[in-house]
Design a protein around this motif. Structure first.
Motif, short mmCIF file in Angstrom:
data_model
loop_
_atom_site.label_atom_id
_atom_site.label_comp_id
_atom_site.label_asym_id
_atom_site.label_seq_id
_atom_site.Cartn_x
_atom_site.Cartn_y
_atom_site.Cartn_z
N ARG A 134 0.70 -1.22 0.10
CA ARG A 134 -0.08 0.06 0.05
C ARG A 134 0.83 1.42 0.00
O ARG A 134 2.03 1.34 0.42
CB ARG A 134 -0.78 -0.06 1.26
N ILE A 135 0.14 2.37 -0.25
CA ILE A 135 0.76 3.61 -0.11
C ILE A 135 0.17 4.22 1.26
O ILE A 135 -1.20 4.44 1.45
CB ILE A 135 0.36 4.75 -1.20
N SER A 136 0.82 4.50 2.18
CA SER A 136 0.35 4.94 3.32
C SER A 136 0.86 6.37 3.90
O SER A 136 1.88 6.81 3.29
CB SER A 136 0.81 4.17 4.52
N VAL A 137 0.39 7.12 4.76
CA VAL A 137 0.66 8.37 5.31
C VAL A 137 1.02 8.31 6.89
O VAL A 137 -0.23 7.84 7.30
CB VAL A 137 -0.33 9.44 4.90
N LEU A 138 1.86 8.77 7.41
CA LEU A 138 1.96 8.93 8.71
C LEU A 138 1.26 9.95 9.51
O LEU A 138 2.10 11.18 9.19
CB LEU A 138 3.43 8.47 9.11
N LEU A 139 0.29 9.99 9.96
CA LEU A 139 -0.41 11.21 10.40
C LEU A 139 0.60 12.10 11.56
O LEU A 139 0.83 11.31 12.35
CB LEU A 139 -1.89 10.89 10.86
N LYS A 140 0.05 13.20 11.54
CA LYS A 140 0.67 13.91 12.65
C LYS A 140 0.11 13.63 13.83
O LYS A 140 0.73 13.63 15.07
CB LYS A 140 0.77 15.47 12.52
N ASP A 141 -1.26 13.49 14.05
CA ASP A 141 -1.96 13.21 15.30
C ASP A 141 -1.87 11.88 15.76
O ASP A 141 -2.56 11.35 16.44
CB ASP A 141 -3.38 13.84 15.42
N GLY A 142 -0.93 11.14 15.01
CA GLY A 142 -0.65 9.53 15.38
C GLY A 142 -1.42 8.67 14.34
O GLY A 142 -2.56 8.99 13.85
N GLY A 143 -0.92 7.59 14.33
CA GLY A 143 -1.23 6.33 13.53
C GLY A 143 -1.10 6.53 11.85
O GLY A 143 -0.40 7.67 11.50
N LYS A 144 -1.51 5.68 10.91
CA LYS A 144 -1.38 5.63 9.66
C LYS A 144 -2.56 5.69 8.92
O LYS A 144 -3.66 5.31 9.48
CB LYS A 144 -0.55 4.57 9.02
N ARG A 145 -2.67 6.20 7.69
CA ARG A 145 -3.90 6.11 7.08
C ARG A 145 -3.44 5.53 5.50
O ARG A 145 -2.36 6.11 5.11
CB ARG A 145 -4.48 7.39 6.95
N THR A 146 -4.30 4.53 5.15
CA THR A 146 -4.00 4.03 3.74
C THR A 146 -4.55 5.01 2.78
O THR A 146 -5.70 5.04 2.66
CB THR A 146 -4.46 2.56 3.84
N LEU A 147 -3.46 5.09 1.59
CA LEU A 147 -4.05 6.10 0.74
C LEU A 147 -4.53 5.15 -0.57
O LEU A 147 -5.20 5.70 -1.12
CB LEU A 147 -2.79 7.20 0.30
N ALA A 148 -3.76 4.21 -0.78
CA ALA A 148 -3.95 3.45 -2.03
C ALA A 148 -3.75 1.96 -1.50
O ALA A 148 -2.21 1.75 -1.10
CB ALA A 148 -3.24 3.78 -3.18
N ASP A 149 -4.34 0.99 -1.82
CA ASP A 149 -3.89 -0.55 -1.45
C ASP A 149 -4.57 -1.52 -2.68
O ASP A 149 -4.30 -2.55 -2.79
CB ASP A 149 -4.16 -1.05 -0.19
N SER A 150 -5.20 -0.99 -3.49
CA SER A 150 -5.84 -1.66 -4.64
C SER A 150 -6.22 -0.79 -5.66
O SER A 150 -6.33 0.41 -5.79
CB SER A 150 -6.93 -2.40 -4.09
N TYR A 151 -6.39 -1.72 -6.89
CA TYR A 151 -6.84 -0.80 -8.22
C TYR A 151 -7.80 -1.73 -8.76
O TYR A 151 -7.79 -2.93 -8.95
CB TYR A 151 -5.77 -0.63 -9.02
N GLU A 152 -9.27 -1.31 -9.00
CA GLU A 152 -10.37 -1.96 -9.54
C GLU A 152 -10.44 -3.24 -8.66
O GLU A 152 -10.80 -4.36 -9.23
CB GLU A 152 -10.18 -2.24 -10.95
N GLY A 153 -10.22 -3.28 -7.27
CA GLY A 153 -10.90 -4.19 -6.70
C GLY A 153 -9.58 -5.42 -6.50
O GLY A 153 -9.72 -6.13 -5.62
N LYS A 154 -8.40 -5.18 -6.90
CA LYS A 154 -7.41 -6.13 -6.83
C LYS A 154 -6.32 -5.36 -6.29
O LYS A 154 -5.80 -4.25 -6.52
CB LYS A 154 -7.02 -6.39 -8.29
#
Length: 342
Positions: A137-157
């Protein structure tokens, strides 16, 4: 002057010198071993990198470090070490430190030889955006804690194993997705996409496939005006740097070969992998034999030559230091130019 008083003065002087001497020693810059040399082809190369510039080895003992990025917040370089699933932080005068672990794989047990993060970048908010091999995946490490997924699939795959990325000034993220992080790479049964794509994540979160016909897309960089996207391909059969016109809507036009390193792959170590651009639009791309420096029109100006394969590179300090992750080394070289966007 009596003897006790003289001894007292000598003692005070000695104590003062004892405090001064270490302070002077601390200000002395460290001396690093060097590796390789600058190899100019054209006179213009000397305007970008001095012919006698030293390639300093800052740290060693890694297994293919990757994804360097300069952190202005920490005044330090961050880089990935996928085999150890860690992001390291290197800062002048301080010991090498773990910045984040796990960095790219949060599952149980062993996933692959390169399960950690790879390419790294900072968004406009100063948050660390990472290509994660193991979690795919592409993730972002948030300033207020934790990570958020920005992309982990394309057209359901599920994606293969995001490898490198670049963030446009408007916030769009472009990333490559070869199979290097999969346990069996392109033959892995977990693979759900039968191609290695280049994608764009828009500010809205929409994921678009922008390139599908490259066999091993790897590094990315924009020209200073962001009208051209450079993409490297780490395929020994077609080791090239491609250039794509960027349309206003974020899509790409037809690509052209900007630099063909294929003839050199049988002679020198390395592939087109990491790529960066300076403020004048000159392209610095890893490739066989080190880092190749190309003028905006594609003219080969010279090479920062190393005897080992170079994985990736990043501008740092005030923008005129080029940091290199090369084989099992972390290196740097001072340049006479500055990175784009600095």
């Amino acid at each position: 002057m009596d003897q006790p008083f003289l001894l007292c003065l000598l003692g005070i002087a000695s104590l003062a010198l004892a405090h001064v001497a270490p302070a002077r020693a601390q200000r002395r810059p460290p001396v690093y071993p060097t590796l390789g040399s600058v190899l100019p082809d054209k006179a213009a190369m000397s305007q970008l990198v001095a012919p006698d510039a030293k390639i300093e080895v800052l740290a060693s003992g890694f297994t293919w470090p990757e994804g360097p990025v300069w952190s202005k917040q920490h005044g330090a370089l961050l880089f990935s070490h996928a085999p150890q699933n860690v992001i390291y932080r290197w800062k002048e005068g301080e010991p090498l430190a773990e910045h984040l672990k796990p960095a790219g794989y949060t599952g149980l047990g062993t996933y692959s030889k390169e399960s950690g993060s790879n390419g790294l970048a900072f968004d406009k908010q100063g948050q660390l955006v990472a290509c994660e091999h193991g979690d795919r995946r592409i993730s972002v490490l948030l300033k207020d804690g934790g990570k958020r997924t920005l992309a982990d699939s394309y057209e359901g795959k599920r994606l293969n194993s995001p490898n490198d990325l670049v963030i446009k000034s408007n916030g769009d993220i472009f990333f490559t997705d070869p199979p290097y992080g999969l346990p069996e790479q392109e033959k892995d049964p977990r693979r759900e996409l039968d191609f290695s794509g280049v994608y764009r994540i828009a500010k809205s979160g929409q994921i678009t496939l922008v390139i599908q016909d490259l066999t091993r897309p790897n590094g990315l960089a924009f020209s200073p005006d962001e009208k051209t996207l450079y993409v490297t391909q780490s395929d020994p059969k077609r080791a090239v740097v491609m250039a794509y016109p960027v349309r206003e809507n974020g899509s790409l036009g037809k690509g052209r070969v900007f630099f063909d390193a294929t003839p050199l792959t049988s002679q020198l170590a390395g592939m087109p992998d990491g790529i960066k651009v300076d403020q004048q639009g000159n392209v610095f791309t890893t490739g066989p034999g080190g880092v190749h420096v190309l003028a905006p029109d594609g003219t080969h100006l010279g090479r920062i030559g190393l005897p080992v394969a170079v994985a990736n590179l990043a501008w740092g300090d005030d923008g005129s230091t080029l940091y290199l992750t090369a084989s099992n080394y972390l290196c740097r070289i001072r340049t006479l130019t500055k990175g784009a966007g600095w």
